[in-house]
Design an enzyme around this catalytic site. Sequence first.
Site, PDB file in Angstrom:
ATOM      1  N   GLY A  19     -13.748  -4.867 -13.883  1.00 36.46           N
ATOM      2  CA  GLY A  19     -13.723  -3.455 -13.485  1.00 36.46           C
ATOM      3  C   GLY A  19     -13.212  -2.628 -14.650  1.00 36.46           C
ATOM      4  N   SER A  48     -14.369  -0.252  -9.039  1.00 32.47           N
ATOM      5  CA  SER A  48     -14.574   0.760 -10.084  1.00 32.47           C
ATOM      6  C   SER A  48     -15.962   1.389  -9.991  1.00 32.47           C
ATOM      7  CB  SER A  48     -14.417   0.137 -11.472  1.00 32.47           C
ATOM      8  OG  SER A  48     -13.133  -0.401 -11.616  1.00 32.47           O
ATOM      9  N   GLN A  52     -15.951   7.579  -6.535  1.00 29.49           N
ATOM     10  CA  GLN A  52     -16.772   8.783  -6.329  1.00 29.49           C
ATOM     11  C   GLN A  52     -16.125  10.030  -6.914  1.00 29.49           C
ATOM     12  OE1 GLN A  52     -17.199   9.195  -2.104  1.00 29.49           O
ATOM     13  NE2 GLN A  52     -18.592   7.463  -1.893  1.00 29.49           N
ATOM     14  N   GLY A  53     -14.949  10.399  -6.348  1.00 31.73           N
ATOM     15  CA  GLY A  53     -14.339  11.712  -6.593  1.00 31.73           C
ATOM     16  C   GLY A  53     -14.220  12.028  -8.065  1.00 31.73           C
ATOM     17  N   GLY A  54     -13.677  11.087  -8.840  1.00 35.63           N
ATOM     18  CA  GLY A  54     -13.576  11.317 -10.272  1.00 35.63           C
ATOM     19  C   GLY A  54     -12.305  10.768 -10.877  1.00 35.63           C
ATOM     20  N   GLU A 118      -8.480  18.129  -6.049  1.00 36.80           N
ATOM     21  CA  GLU A 118      -8.349  17.212  -4.906  1.00 36.80           C
ATOM     22  C   GLU A 118      -6.955  17.383  -4.328  1.00 36.80           C
ATOM     23  OE1 GLU A 118      -9.479  13.228  -6.055  1.00 36.80           O
ATOM     24  OE2 GLU A 118     -11.600  13.715  -6.011  1.00 36.80           O
ATOM     25  N   ASP A 214      -7.381 -11.800  -4.692  1.00 31.45           N
ATOM     26  CA  ASP A 214      -7.239 -13.109  -5.348  1.00 31.45           C
ATOM     27  C   ASP A 214      -6.188 -13.103  -6.456  1.00 31.45           C
ATOM     28  OD1 ASP A 214      -9.409 -13.598  -3.754  1.00 31.45           O
ATOM     29  OD2 ASP A 214     -10.852 -13.824  -5.378  1.00 31.45           O
ATOM     30  N   HIS A 235      -7.450   5.642   3.117  1.00 31.88           N
ATOM     31  CA  HIS A 235      -8.185   6.868   2.818  1.00 31.88           C
ATOM     32  C   HIS A 235      -8.503   7.560   4.143  1.00 31.88           C
ATOM     33  CE1 HIS A 235     -11.119   9.682   1.225  1.00 31.88           C
ATOM     34  NE2 HIS A 235     -10.747   9.320   0.007  1.00 31.88           N
ATOM     35  N   ARG A 281      -2.641  12.345   0.748  1.00 35.78           N
ATOM     36  CA  ARG A 281      -3.522  11.426   1.457  1.00 35.78           C
ATOM     37  C   ARG A 281      -2.842  10.698   2.624  1.00 35.78           C
ATOM     38  NH1 ARG A 281      -7.184   7.904  -2.469  1.00 35.78           N
ATOM     39  NH2 ARG A 281      -8.158   9.908  -2.850  1.00 35.78           N
ATOM     40  N   HIS A 342      -7.755   1.462   1.558  1.00 37.20           N
ATOM     41  CA  HIS A 342      -8.450   1.927   0.353  1.00 37.20           C
ATOM     42  C   HIS A 342      -7.855   1.362  -0.930  1.00 37.20           C
ATOM     43  CE1 HIS A 342     -10.874   4.701  -1.969  1.00 37.20           C
ATOM     44  NE2 HIS A 342      -9.815   5.287  -2.503  1.00 37.20           N
ATOM     45  N   GLU A 366      -5.644  -2.219 -10.426  1.00 40.98           N
ATOM     46  CA  GLU A 366      -5.126  -1.996  -9.074  1.00 40.98           C
ATOM     47  C   GLU A 366      -4.136  -3.061  -8.604  1.00 40.98           C
ATOM     48  OE1 GLU A 366      -8.034  -0.637  -6.216  1.00 40.98           O
ATOM     49  OE2 GLU A 366      -6.726  -1.229  -4.557  1.00 40.98           O
ATOM     50  N   ARG A 377      -0.251   7.068  -3.820  1.00 36.54           N
ATOM     51  CA  ARG A 377      -0.997   7.373  -5.045  1.00 36.54           C
ATOM     52  C   ARG A 377      -1.681   8.743  -4.967  1.00 36.54           C
ATOM     53  NH1 ARG A 377      -6.587   6.620  -6.743  1.00 36.54           N
ATOM     54  NH2 ARG A 377      -7.024   5.733  -4.689  1.00 36.54           N
ATOM     55  N   LEU A 383      -8.522   5.410 -11.592  1.00 38.30           N
ATOM     56  CA  LEU A 383      -9.410   5.108 -12.721  1.00 38.30           C
ATOM     57  C   LEU A 383      -8.654   5.331 -14.025  1.00 38.30           C
ATOM     58  CD1 LEU A 383     -12.743   6.776 -11.506  1.00 38.30           C
ATOM     59  CD2 LEU A 383     -12.299   4.329 -11.726  1.00 38.30           C
TER      60      LEU A 383
HETATM   61  P1  FAD Z   1     -12.152  -3.601  -9.695  1.00 37.62           P
HETATM   62  O1  FAD Z   1     -12.936  -2.494 -10.269  1.00 37.62           O
HETATM   63  O2  FAD Z   1     -12.071  -3.736  -8.251  1.00 37.62           O
HETATM   64  O3  FAD Z   1     -12.587  -4.926 -10.409  1.00 37.62           O
HETATM   65  C1  FAD Z   1     -12.111  -6.176  -9.968  1.00 37.62           C
HETATM   66  C2  FAD Z   1     -12.867  -7.289 -10.687  1.00 37.62           C
HETATM   67  O4  FAD Z   1     -12.188  -8.522 -10.450  1.00 37.62           O
HETATM   68  C3  FAD Z   1     -14.302  -7.498 -10.254  1.00 37.62           C
HETATM   69  O5  FAD Z   1     -15.071  -7.700 -11.424  1.00 37.62           O
HETATM   70  C4  FAD Z   1     -14.256  -8.816  -9.453  1.00 37.62           C
HETATM   71  O6  FAD Z   1     -15.441  -9.581  -9.519  1.00 37.62           O
HETATM   72  C5  FAD Z   1     -13.137  -9.537 -10.174  1.00 37.62           C
HETATM   73  N1  FAD Z   1     -12.491 -10.584  -9.384  1.00 37.62           N
HETATM   74  C6  FAD Z   1     -11.769 -10.465  -8.258  1.00 37.62           C
HETATM   75  N2  FAD Z   1     -11.322 -11.675  -7.855  1.00 37.62           N
HETATM   76  C7  FAD Z   1     -11.774 -12.581  -8.753  1.00 37.62           C
HETATM   77  C8  FAD Z   1     -11.665 -13.990  -8.898  1.00 37.62           C
HETATM   78  N3  FAD Z   1     -11.001 -14.760  -8.008  1.00 37.62           N
HETATM   79  N4  FAD Z   1     -12.263 -14.586  -9.955  1.00 37.62           N
HETATM   80  C9  FAD Z   1     -12.969 -13.867 -10.865  1.00 37.62           C
HETATM   81  N5  FAD Z   1     -13.111 -12.521 -10.766  1.00 37.62           N
HETATM   82  C10 FAD Z   1     -12.513 -11.889  -9.734  1.00 37.62           C
HETATM   83  N6  FAD Z   1     -10.079   5.891  -7.966  1.00 37.62           N
HETATM   84  C11 FAD Z   1     -10.094   7.029  -8.702  1.00 37.62           C
HETATM   85  O7  FAD Z   1      -9.263   7.205  -9.590  1.00 37.62           O
HETATM   86  N7  FAD Z   1     -11.061   7.963  -8.487  1.00 37.62           N
HETATM   87  C12 FAD Z   1     -12.026   7.819  -7.533  1.00 37.62           C
HETATM   88  O8  FAD Z   1     -12.882   8.680  -7.383  1.00 37.62           O
HETATM   89  C13 FAD Z   1     -12.013   6.642  -6.743  1.00 37.62           C
HETATM   90  N8  FAD Z   1     -12.949   6.456  -5.770  1.00 37.62           N
HETATM   91  C14 FAD Z   1     -12.984   5.249  -5.128  1.00 37.62           C
HETATM   92  C15 FAD Z   1     -14.017   5.001  -4.223  1.00 37.62           C
HETATM   93  C16 FAD Z   1     -14.123   3.767  -3.604  1.00 37.62           C
HETATM   94  C17 FAD Z   1     -15.246   3.502  -2.644  1.00 37.62           C
HETATM   95  C18 FAD Z   1     -13.155   2.761  -3.873  1.00 37.62           C
HETATM   96  C19 FAD Z   1     -13.254   1.418  -3.215  1.00 37.62           C
HETATM   97  C20 FAD Z   1     -12.116   3.010  -4.747  1.00 37.62           C
HETATM   98  C21 FAD Z   1     -12.020   4.251  -5.374  1.00 37.62           C
HETATM   99  N9  FAD Z   1     -10.986   4.521  -6.271  1.00 37.62           N
HETATM  100  C22 FAD Z   1     -11.004   5.688  -7.008  1.00 37.62           C
HETATM  101  C23 FAD Z   1     -10.021   3.490  -6.630  1.00 37.62           C
HETATM  102  C24 FAD Z   1     -10.461   2.818  -7.933  1.00 37.62           C
HETATM  103  O9  FAD Z   1     -11.859   2.784  -7.996  1.00 37.62           O
HETATM  104  C25 FAD Z   1      -9.927   1.400  -8.068  1.00 37.62           C
HETATM  105  O10 FAD Z   1      -8.561   1.367  -7.798  1.00 37.62           O
HETATM  106  C26 FAD Z   1     -10.146   0.882  -9.479  1.00 37.62           C
HETATM  107  O11 FAD Z   1     -11.481   1.082  -9.871  1.00 37.62           O
HETATM  108  C27 FAD Z   1      -9.784  -0.581  -9.580  1.00 37.62           C
HETATM  109  O12 FAD Z   1     -10.195  -1.052 -10.826  1.00 37.62           O
HETATM  110  P2  FAD Z   1      -9.852  -2.537 -11.273  1.00 37.62           P
HETATM  111  O13 FAD Z   1     -10.422  -2.733 -12.620  1.00 37.62           O
HETATM  112  O14 FAD Z   1      -8.395  -2.760 -11.087  1.00 37.62           O
HETATM  113  O15 FAD Z   1     -10.582  -3.459 -10.196  1.00 37.62           O
HETATM  114  C1  SIN Z   2     -12.201   9.910  -3.316  1.00 42.05           C
HETATM  115  O1  SIN Z   2     -13.197  10.272  -3.945  1.00 42.05           O
HETATM  116  O2  SIN Z   2     -11.798  10.462  -2.286  1.00 42.05           O
HETATM  117  C2  SIN Z   2     -11.448   8.726  -3.805  1.00 42.05           C
HETATM  118  C3  SIN Z   2     -10.543   9.156  -4.857  1.00 42.05           C
HETATM  119  C4  SIN Z   2      -9.478   8.133  -5.097  1.00 42.05           C
HETATM  120  O3  SIN Z   2      -9.385   7.135  -4.397  1.00 42.05           O
HETATM  121  O4  SIN Z   2      -8.683   8.362  -6.004  1.00 42.05           O
END
Ligand code: FAD
Ligand code: SIN
Length: 550
Positions: A19, A48, A52-54, A118, A214, A235, A281, A342, A366, A377, A383
């Site tokens: 991500g 990731s 959506q929002g940004g 927001e 995990d 959320h 939120r 969320h 995360e 948060r 992001l």
């Molecule tokens: P992720 O992007 O979740 O990536 C996790 C990775 O770990 C994946 O590649 C997965 O395959 C891998 N993985 C997991 N377990 C294993 C395993 N056992 N072995 C190997 N690989 C594994 N945040 C904002 O700031 N703005 C937004 O607008 C926003 N909108 C959102 C909308 C939605 C629908 C969601 C769900 C979240 C949103 N968030 C937003 C929150 C934000 O997107 C996430 O908190 C952030 O992207 C998490 O990034 P990450 O790299 O930590 O994890």
């Molecule tokens: C959203 O677009 O409402 C999600 C934004 C976030 O989780 O930070």
Amino acid sequence: MAKRGIKSISSDFLVIGSGVAGLSAAIALSGSGSVVVLNKGRAMEGSSEFAQGGIAVAISEEDSIGFHLEDTLAAGRGFCREEAVKVMVEEGPDRIRDLISWGAEFDKEGGRFAFAREAAHSRERILRAKGDATGEEIVKTLLRRVSSSPEIAIFEHHFTIDLLIDNSGCRGAIVMDEPKGEIYLIKTRATIIATGGIGRVYSRTTNPSVVTGDGIAMAFRAGAELEDMEFIQFHPTSLFLPGAPPFLLSEAMRGEGAIIKNIKKEAFLSRYNPDAEMAPRDVVARAIWLEMQATGSRHVYLDLTSLDPVFIRGRFPKIYATCLQYDLDITEEMIPVSPAAHFIIGGIKTDINCATNIWGLYAAGEEACTGVHGANRLASNSLLEGLVFGSRTGEEAAKVSDKQEVVNGKLDSLARDFMSDNGEGRQESRDDSDKIINSIRRLMWDKAGIVRSKDGLDEALISIKELRTLLNKRIQTSRADLELKNILTIAQLITTTALTREGSIGAHYRSDFPDKGDRWDRHLGLRKGEVISRGGAPDTLCSPQVYWYR
Ligand code: FAD
Ligand code: SIN
């Protein structure tokens, strides 16, 4: 199961997760050695990609780093680690400039970046891409950058089972190449966990299917310290339609003027908080939950019908198209919505350089807890967290020297322990993992959700322990069984800390302790306790030890 000849490969660095955090870490590591990035699905399958929002960042002329800092601390209810927040808001603008220099395109109006507002932000500071596809644009940009580095290899469909820990620290991981059905070791100088959140521990969640906690579960088993696991952000608005997943309806919609209404089609949020639609939120999610109870309904509505349809289609193209697939035209009809799990605010405890208490083991994104989000948060800070701390962890892990020689024999024996734990005395795996997972997810939603109480949490913990005993007798080498084990571990950790924190602050709300209580400003630590033997087999889920600190 074979006990000999476990295949292994070596790489200077291992990043688990692709991500925003994992990819940022890999980019920062390139130039320092070989990097393997693992994901358990496709490269673009984490949260990731769905953001959506940004992304919140203080770069507009009306904004400042200081305002972003203040808003983050206020939303976090004074529970944030200010040092970590400073790092995020100060380094954020440079990380955004990096993205832009690598080709990311953020939306503009009149030739200048368009900044949205927001909830709980005092300024318009949310950058977005293609209306509501910000995450996709960021991940694609990072992947392009990764593909230009010959030192980085991405292994798709590689499920990380556990970390390899010896007396000196973390030396890599045990992984399963799912398509080949092969288990092997990856030996490294430094390992970065970037596995994202835990959303799938709850029956209603905005998170995609790979988000099963995990990384936190494997870090816990390895002896890493965890922090504030009771803080789960719900959320306020996810789609509530029979047959449809709880698809996220961005907070940005409220920022543009959408109103939340109860089942009688009345706006009600101002009765709960003067900031109404723009309240933090946790406040909005709880108000919706209480209003649903008061009106005997399972959902409320998000109403955009007073906005210009052309504007809605242009500003939220992905959301508009998704709802239309379910025969819902959001320009004409109110959207049935309810809250959903969320984001996890707590997680693997790290310092501001993303180091854990285990040598050679880092966490960013995360599943990590730098303390940046406090008790709640601020929207769109996640992001940014992934970009800033992902990059920092790469820079920090690159400094880990290769001096401590990997003791190959020792690691092989660690892997053999895992194999033999799944050998004699264990029952064959069954294909009921999905059924059990669904029952845990419902249990967590009902008893450890938006509003919690001692009675409900006690009940949840009893059921979790029963399931744990049942699962412990079984072989755990299929992905479904391994995810079940992790979900069960996370459920136990959340429930245990939610029971321990007898007070309400931010995202953690106890109906039996509605005030914040004496210990509101203390963190709740967790680490692996005694490994209990049940019926002859060691309990691989481990019992947690809980402790308070400032
Ligand atoms: P992720 O992007 O979740 O990536 C996790 C990775 O770990 C994946 O590649 C997965 O395959 C891998 N993985 C997991 N377990 C294993 C395993 N056992 N072995 C190997 N690989 C594994 N945040 C904002 O700031 N703005 C937004 O607008 C926003 N909108 C959102 C909308 C939605 C629908 C969601 C769900 C979240 C949103 N968030 C937003 C929150 C934000 O997107 C996430 O908190 C952030 O992207 C998490 O990034 P990450 O790299 O930590 O994890
Ligand atoms: C959203 O677009 O409402 C999600 C934004 C976030 O989780 O930070």
